[in-house]
Design a protein around this motif. Structure first.
Motif, mmCIF file in Angstrom:
data_model
loop_
_atom_site.group_PDB
_atom_site.id
_atom_site.type_symbol
_atom_site.label_atom_id
_atom_site.label_comp_id
_atom_site.label_asym_id
_atom_site.label_seq_id
_atom_site.Cartn_x
_atom_site.Cartn_y
_atom_site.Cartn_z
ATOM 1 N N GLN A 3 -17.025 8.561 4.094
ATOM 2 C CA GLN A 3 -15.951 7.964 4.896
ATOM 3 C C GLN A 3 -15.468 6.702 4.218
ATOM 4 O OE1 GLN A 3 -17.685 7.641 8.865
ATOM 5 N NE2 GLN A 3 -16.689 9.547 9.455
ATOM 6 N N LEU A 4 -14.155 6.541 4.143
ATOM 7 C CA LEU A 4 -13.545 5.429 3.430
ATOM 8 C C LEU A 4 -12.673 4.630 4.383
ATOM 9 C CD1 LEU A 4 -12.399 7.459 0.288
ATOM 10 C CD2 LEU A 4 -14.485 6.097 0.531
ATOM 11 N N VAL A 5 -12.811 3.313 4.345
ATOM 12 C CA VAL A 5 -12.026 2.435 5.203
ATOM 13 C C VAL A 5 -11.400 1.335 4.360
ATOM 14 C CG1 VAL A 5 -12.035 0.905 7.189
ATOM 15 C CG2 VAL A 5 -13.535 2.910 7.165
ATOM 16 N N GLU A 6 -10.060 1.333 4.308
ATOM 17 C CA GLU A 6 -9.344 0.321 3.548
ATOM 18 C C GLU A 6 -9.070 -0.911 4.410
ATOM 19 O OE1 GLU A 6 -7.412 4.354 2.307
ATOM 20 O OE2 GLU A 6 -8.121 3.386 4.147
ATOM 21 N N SER A 7 -8.947 -2.041 3.744
ATOM 22 C CA SER A 7 -8.562 -3.279 4.419
ATOM 23 C C SER A 7 -7.904 -4.200 3.407
ATOM 24 C CB SER A 7 -9.784 -3.963 5.042
ATOM 25 O OG SER A 7 -10.733 -4.299 4.047
ATOM 26 N N GLY A 8 -7.277 -5.263 3.906
ATOM 27 C CA GLY A 8 -6.697 -6.259 3.020
ATOM 28 C C GLY A 8 -5.196 -6.196 2.870
ATOM 29 N N GLY A 9 -4.574 -5.211 3.470
ATOM 30 C CA GLY A 9 -3.122 -5.127 3.383
ATOM 31 C C GLY A 9 -2.456 -6.213 4.201
ATOM 32 N N GLY A 10 -1.140 -6.333 4.035
ATOM 33 C CA GLY A 10 -0.400 -7.337 4.792
ATOM 34 C C GLY A 10 0.970 -7.569 4.227
ATOM 35 N N LEU A 11 1.574 -8.660 4.670
ATOM 36 C CA LEU A 11 2.908 -9.047 4.227
ATOM 37 C C LEU A 11 2.788 -10.200 3.245
ATOM 38 C CD1 LEU A 11 6.033 -8.996 4.508
ATOM 39 C CD2 LEU A 11 5.754 -10.569 6.448
ATOM 40 N N VAL A 12 3.454 -10.077 2.105
ATOM 41 C CA VAL A 12 3.389 -11.113 1.076
ATOM 42 C C VAL A 12 4.760 -11.229 0.413
ATOM 43 C CG1 VAL A 12 2.598 -9.491 -0.705
ATOM 44 C CG2 VAL A 12 2.054 -11.932 -0.909
ATOM 45 N N GLN A 13 5.071 -12.419 -0.066
ATOM 46 C CA GLN A 13 6.333 -12.598 -0.772
ATOM 47 C C GLN A 13 6.233 -12.084 -2.200
ATOM 48 O OE1 GLN A 13 7.312 -16.785 -0.412
ATOM 49 N NE2 GLN A 13 8.592 -16.368 1.388
ATOM 50 N N ALA A 14 7.357 -11.731 -2.750
ATOM 51 C CA ALA A 14 7.400 -11.279 -4.138
ATOM 52 C C ALA A 14 6.783 -12.351 -5.032
ATOM 53 C CB ALA A 14 8.831 -10.992 -4.554
ATOM 54 N N GLY A 15 5.975 -11.893 -5.983
ATOM 55 C CA GLY A 15 5.267 -12.802 -6.866
ATOM 56 C C GLY A 15 3.882 -13.167 -6.381
ATOM 57 N N GLY A 16 3.590 -12.836 -5.134
ATOM 58 C CA GLY A 16 2.297 -13.152 -4.557
ATOM 59 C C GLY A 16 1.220 -12.147 -4.915
ATOM 60 N N SER A 17 0.053 -12.340 -4.309
ATOM 61 C CA SER A 17 -1.107 -11.501 -4.595
ATOM 62 C C SER A 17 -1.773 -11.032 -3.308
ATOM 63 C CB SER A 17 -2.138 -12.279 -5.421
ATOM 64 O OG SER A 17 -1.614 -12.685 -6.659
ATOM 65 N N LEU A 18 -2.419 -9.894 -3.415
ATOM 66 C CA LEU A 18 -3.272 -9.363 -2.355
ATOM 67 C C LEU A 18 -4.456 -8.678 -3.004
ATOM 68 C CD1 LEU A 18 -0.869 -7.645 0.241
ATOM 69 C CD2 LEU A 18 -2.274 -9.664 0.644
ATOM 70 N N ARG A 19 -5.571 -8.638 -2.287
ATOM 71 C CA ARG A 19 -6.711 -7.841 -2.741
ATOM 72 C C ARG A 19 -7.067 -6.852 -1.648
ATOM 73 N NH1 ARG A 19 -12.952 -9.208 -4.477
ATOM 74 N NH2 ARG A 19 -13.210 -9.469 -2.224
#
Length: 124
Positions: A3-19
């Motif tokens: 079973q796989l559960v993703e997290s960490g998504g969201g709203l970010v401005q161009a040029g930004g970062s997410l993990r």
């Protein structure tokens, strides 16, 4: 069964970062190759990145090469996708997937298990 559960998504401005993180259940995580895919509205799901079971090899789609980094921590049963220099065209639902053979594949059909996805939205 994994079973796989993703997290960490969201709203970010161009040029930004997410993990993004993908946590896996089960004691066999270290034997699976892992991949990240994404699906934008009205488009087919596409390959983003993959990593072998040991973490020794990786592969990226040309569209994200140099900006995204896939990694894994087998002790934590988790795979990550570090996304830098994000662009509006990176907006999509991101899915992690597991391949039981341990090798890198870019084709959706080679993956045996999928998470539910996490939304990434990049504003301009």
């Amino acid at each position: 069964q994994v079973q796989l559960v993703e997290s960490g998504g969201g709203l970010v401005q161009a040029g930004g970062s997410l993990r993004l993180s993908c946590a896996a259940s089960g004691r066999t995580f270290s034997t699976y190759a892992m991949g990240w895919f994404r699906q934008a509205p009205g488009k087919e799901r596409e390959f983003v990145a993959a990593i072998t079971s040991s973490g020794g090899s990786t592969r990226y789609a040309d569209s994200v090469k140099g900006r995204f980094t896939i990694s894994r921590d087998n002790a934590k049963n988790t795979v990550y996708l570090q996304m830098n220099s994000l662009k509006p065209e990176d907006t999509a639902v991101y899915y992690c997937a597991a391949n039981k053979w341990g090798s890198i594949y870019a084709s959706l059909s080679e993956y045996d298990y999928w998470g539910q996805g996490t939304q990434v939205t990049v504003s301009s």
